[in-house]
Design a protein around this motif. Structure first.
Motif, PDB file in Angstrom:
ATOM      1  N   ASP A 162       0.834  -1.201   0.000  1.00 31.03           N
ATOM      2  CA  ASP A 162       0.000   0.000   0.000  1.00 31.03           C
ATOM      3  C   ASP A 162       0.869   1.251   0.000  1.00 31.03           C
ATOM      4  N   SER A 163       1.976   1.181   0.708  1.00 31.89           N
ATOM      5  CA  SER A 163       2.960   2.263   0.728  1.00 31.89           C
ATOM      6  C   SER A 163       4.312   1.623   1.024  1.00 31.89           C
ATOM      7  N   GLU A 164       5.383   2.350   0.758  1.00 33.17           N
ATOM      8  CA  GLU A 164       6.709   1.739   0.826  1.00 33.17           C
ATOM      9  C   GLU A 164       7.078   1.119   2.168  1.00 33.17           C
ATOM     10  N   PRO A 165       6.765   1.767   3.312  1.00 32.78           N
ATOM     11  CA  PRO A 165       7.214   1.130   4.561  1.00 32.78           C
ATOM     12  C   PRO A 165       6.293   0.030   5.065  1.00 32.78           C
ATOM     13  N   HIS A 166       5.243  -0.295   4.328  1.00 29.81           N
ATOM     14  CA  HIS A 166       4.273  -1.300   4.776  1.00 29.81           C
ATOM     15  C   HIS A 166       3.992  -2.300   3.660  1.00 29.81           C
ATOM     16  N   PHE A 167       3.528  -3.485   4.066  1.00 29.20           N
ATOM     17  CA  PHE A 167       2.938  -4.406   3.100  1.00 29.20           C
ATOM     18  C   PHE A 167       1.889  -5.249   3.808  1.00 29.20           C
ATOM     19  N   SER A 168       0.954  -5.776   3.025  1.00 30.30           N
ATOM     20  CA  SER A 168      -0.088  -6.654   3.554  1.00 30.30           C
ATOM     21  C   SER A 168       0.111  -8.042   2.980  1.00 30.30           C
ATOM     22  N   LEU A 169      -0.010  -9.027   3.836  1.00 30.49           N
ATOM     23  CA  LEU A 169       0.120 -10.425   3.447  1.00 30.49           C
ATOM     24  C   LEU A 169      -1.251 -11.076   3.520  1.00 30.49           C
ATOM     25  N   ALA A 170      -1.736 -11.605   2.399  1.00 30.83           N
ATOM     26  CA  ALA A 170      -2.989 -12.360   2.377  1.00 30.83           C
ATOM     27  C   ALA A 170      -2.634 -13.840   2.424  1.00 30.83           C
ATOM     28  N   LEU A 171      -3.277 -14.581   3.326  1.00 29.76           N
ATOM     29  CA  LEU A 171      -2.981 -16.001   3.450  1.00 29.76           C
ATOM     30  C   LEU A 171      -4.187 -16.763   3.966  1.00 29.76           C
ATOM     31  N   LYS A 172      -4.140 -18.061   3.751  1.00 24.36           N
ATOM     32  CA  LYS A 172      -5.115 -18.990   4.327  1.00 24.36           C
ATOM     33  C   LYS A 172      -4.357 -19.834   5.338  1.00 24.36           C
ATOM     34  N   LYS A 173      -4.925 -19.980   6.536  1.00 23.72           N
ATOM     35  CA  LYS A 173      -4.203 -20.673   7.595  1.00 23.72           C
ATOM     36  C   LYS A 173      -5.175 -21.338   8.553  1.00 23.72           C
ATOM     37  N   HIS A 174      -4.833 -22.552   8.994  1.00 19.79           N
ATOM     38  CA  HIS A 174      -5.601 -23.226  10.036  1.00 19.79           C
ATOM     39  C   HIS A 174      -5.191 -22.670  11.399  1.00 19.79           C
ATOM     40  N   MET A 175      -6.183 -22.290  12.198  1.00 20.08           N
ATOM     41  CA  MET A 175      -5.923 -21.847  13.565  1.00 20.08           C
ATOM     42  C   MET A 175      -6.928 -22.531  14.474  1.00 20.08           C
ATOM     43  N   PHE A 176      -6.501 -22.783  15.721  1.00 24.02           N
ATOM     44  CA  PHE A 176      -7.338 -23.527  16.656  1.00 24.02           C
ATOM     45  C   PHE A 176      -8.286 -22.582  17.374  1.00 24.02           C
ATOM     46  N   ASN A 177      -9.593 -22.856  17.256  1.00 23.98           N
ATOM     47  CA  ASN A 177     -10.634 -22.077  17.911  1.00 23.98           C
ATOM     48  C   ASN A 177     -10.996 -22.763  19.227  1.00 23.98           C
ATOM     49  N   PHE A 178     -10.633 -22.135  20.341  1.00 20.08           N
ATOM     50  CA  PHE A 178     -10.916 -22.736  21.647  1.00 20.08           C
ATOM     51  C   PHE A 178     -12.400 -22.751  21.963  1.00 20.08           C
ATOM     52  N   ASN A 179     -13.184 -21.912  21.318  1.00 17.12           N
ATOM     53  CA  ASN A 179     -14.620 -21.886  21.567  1.00 17.12           C
ATOM     54  C   ASN A 179     -15.293 -23.149  21.033  1.00 17.12           C
ATOM     55  N   THR A 180     -14.885 -23.589  19.837  1.00 13.00           N
ATOM     56  CA  THR A 180     -15.473 -24.795  19.244  1.00 13.00           C
ATOM     57  C   THR A 180     -14.576 -26.021  19.437  1.00 13.00           C
ATOM     58  N   LYS A 181     -13.349 -25.778  19.934  1.00  7.39           N
ATOM     59  CA  LYS A 181     -12.346 -26.836  20.116  1.00  7.39           C
ATOM     60  C   LYS A 181     -12.054 -27.562  18.794  1.00  7.39           C
ATOM     61  N   GLN A 182     -11.962 -26.761  17.730  1.00  8.43           N
ATOM     62  CA  GLN A 182     -11.664 -27.298  16.404  1.00  8.43           C
ATOM     63  C   GLN A 182     -10.713 -26.363  15.669  1.00  8.43           C
ATOM     64  N   TRP A 183      -9.996 -26.935  14.700  1.00  6.18           N
ATOM     65  CA  TRP A 183      -9.163 -26.131  13.812  1.00  6.18           C
ATOM     66  C   TRP A 183     -10.052 -25.517  12.749  1.00  6.18           C
ATOM     67  N   MET A 184      -9.813 -24.253  12.433  1.00  8.99           N
ATOM     68  CA  MET A 184     -10.578 -23.549  11.405  1.00  8.99           C
ATOM     69  C   MET A 184      -9.627 -23.050  10.333  1.00  8.99           C
ATOM     70  N   LEU A 185     -10.037 -23.147   9.076  1.00  7.58           N
ATOM     71  CA  LEU A 185      -9.276 -22.561   7.979  1.00  7.58           C
ATOM     72  C   LEU A 185      -9.734 -21.111   7.831  1.00  7.58           C
ATOM     73  N   LEU A 186      -8.818 -20.186   8.088  1.00 11.73           N
ATOM     74  CA  LEU A 186      -9.154 -18.765   8.098  1.00 11.73           C
ATOM     75  C   LEU A 186      -8.526 -18.040   6.914  1.00 11.73           C
ATOM     76  N   ASP A 187      -9.268 -17.095   6.351  1.00  8.45           N
ATOM     77  CA  ASP A 187      -8.712 -16.138   5.399  1.00  8.45           C
ATOM     78  C   ASP A 187      -8.192 -14.961   6.220  1.00  8.45           C
ATOM     79  N   LEU A 188      -6.881 -14.730   6.178  1.00  9.33           N
ATOM     80  CA  LEU A 188      -6.252 -13.723   7.012  1.00  9.33           C
ATOM     81  C   LEU A 188      -5.587 -12.648   6.160  1.00  9.33           C
TER      82      LEU A 188
END
Length: 195
Positions: A162-188
């Protein structure tokens, strides 16, 4: 004389273009820290029963365990969690990139065989073996050096500057949701700032 002047101008323009390409790579090279991580879906990463799309807040907030509430599981200010972009010397595509993205280490405590209690042991860093190439328009192309290994940590979709001193990383990643006690594939989307 006109031919000599024309040749000089062609050389000068070619030299500037070459310098611009080098400057793009040098502008991207450096050390970055994560300033934000947003998810498309809410998740509870710190076991407090509250789901949020503000993933960085979930990571740095106190974490509830069997023994109480503890902080310090993830610190974006720690140098081991900084992303590193190192400019190569042999042209486009030989520059190294390490995102050092937070990776949950989850274990299970069994009081009896029918009961699994998930525990967060630590946050390590992942997504380290990449190269990058800065294109003429300044966009950064990410090159996965070990797709089979990196797939276990997530899938890099791309980088936006977006500007020179910054960048954004788009990724898909599994993270553990303690509320459901399951791994979720998240768009981050993770935002990094140069330091």
């Amino acid at each position: 004389m006109k031919k000599i002047l024309a040749s000089f101008l062609v050389l000068a323009v070619a030299s500037c273009s070459s310098d611009d390409a080098q400057n793009y790579r040098d502008d991207f090279a450096g050390t970055y820290k994560i300033t934000a991580i947003q998810a498309a879906a809410a998740v509870d990463l710190n076991n407090d029963g509250i789901e949020s799309t503000d993933i960085l807040l979930e990571l740095v907030s106190p974490h509830t365990t069997l023994d109480g509430v503890f902080s310090g599981f993830y610190n974006p200010e720690s140098p081991q969690n900084f992303a590193q972009a190192r400019a190569g010397s042999h042209g486009a595509g030989d520059s190294l990139l390490s995102f050092n993205f937070p990776e949950q280490t989850i274990s299970y405590l069994n009081f009896d065989m029918a009961l699994n209690i998930p525990l967060l042991l630590e946050y390590t860093t992942s997504m380290k073996t990449y190269r990058y190439a800065v294109q003429e328009n300044g966009h950064v192309k990410v090159i996965d050096l070990n797709p089979a290994f990196n797939a276990q940590f997530g899938e890099v979709i791309g980088i936006a500057r977006d500007s020179e001193p910054h960048f954004s990383l788009a990724l898909k990643k599994h993270m553990f949701n303690f509320n459901t006690k399951q791994w979720m594939l998240l768009d981050l989307t993770a935002t990094y700032a140069k330091i």
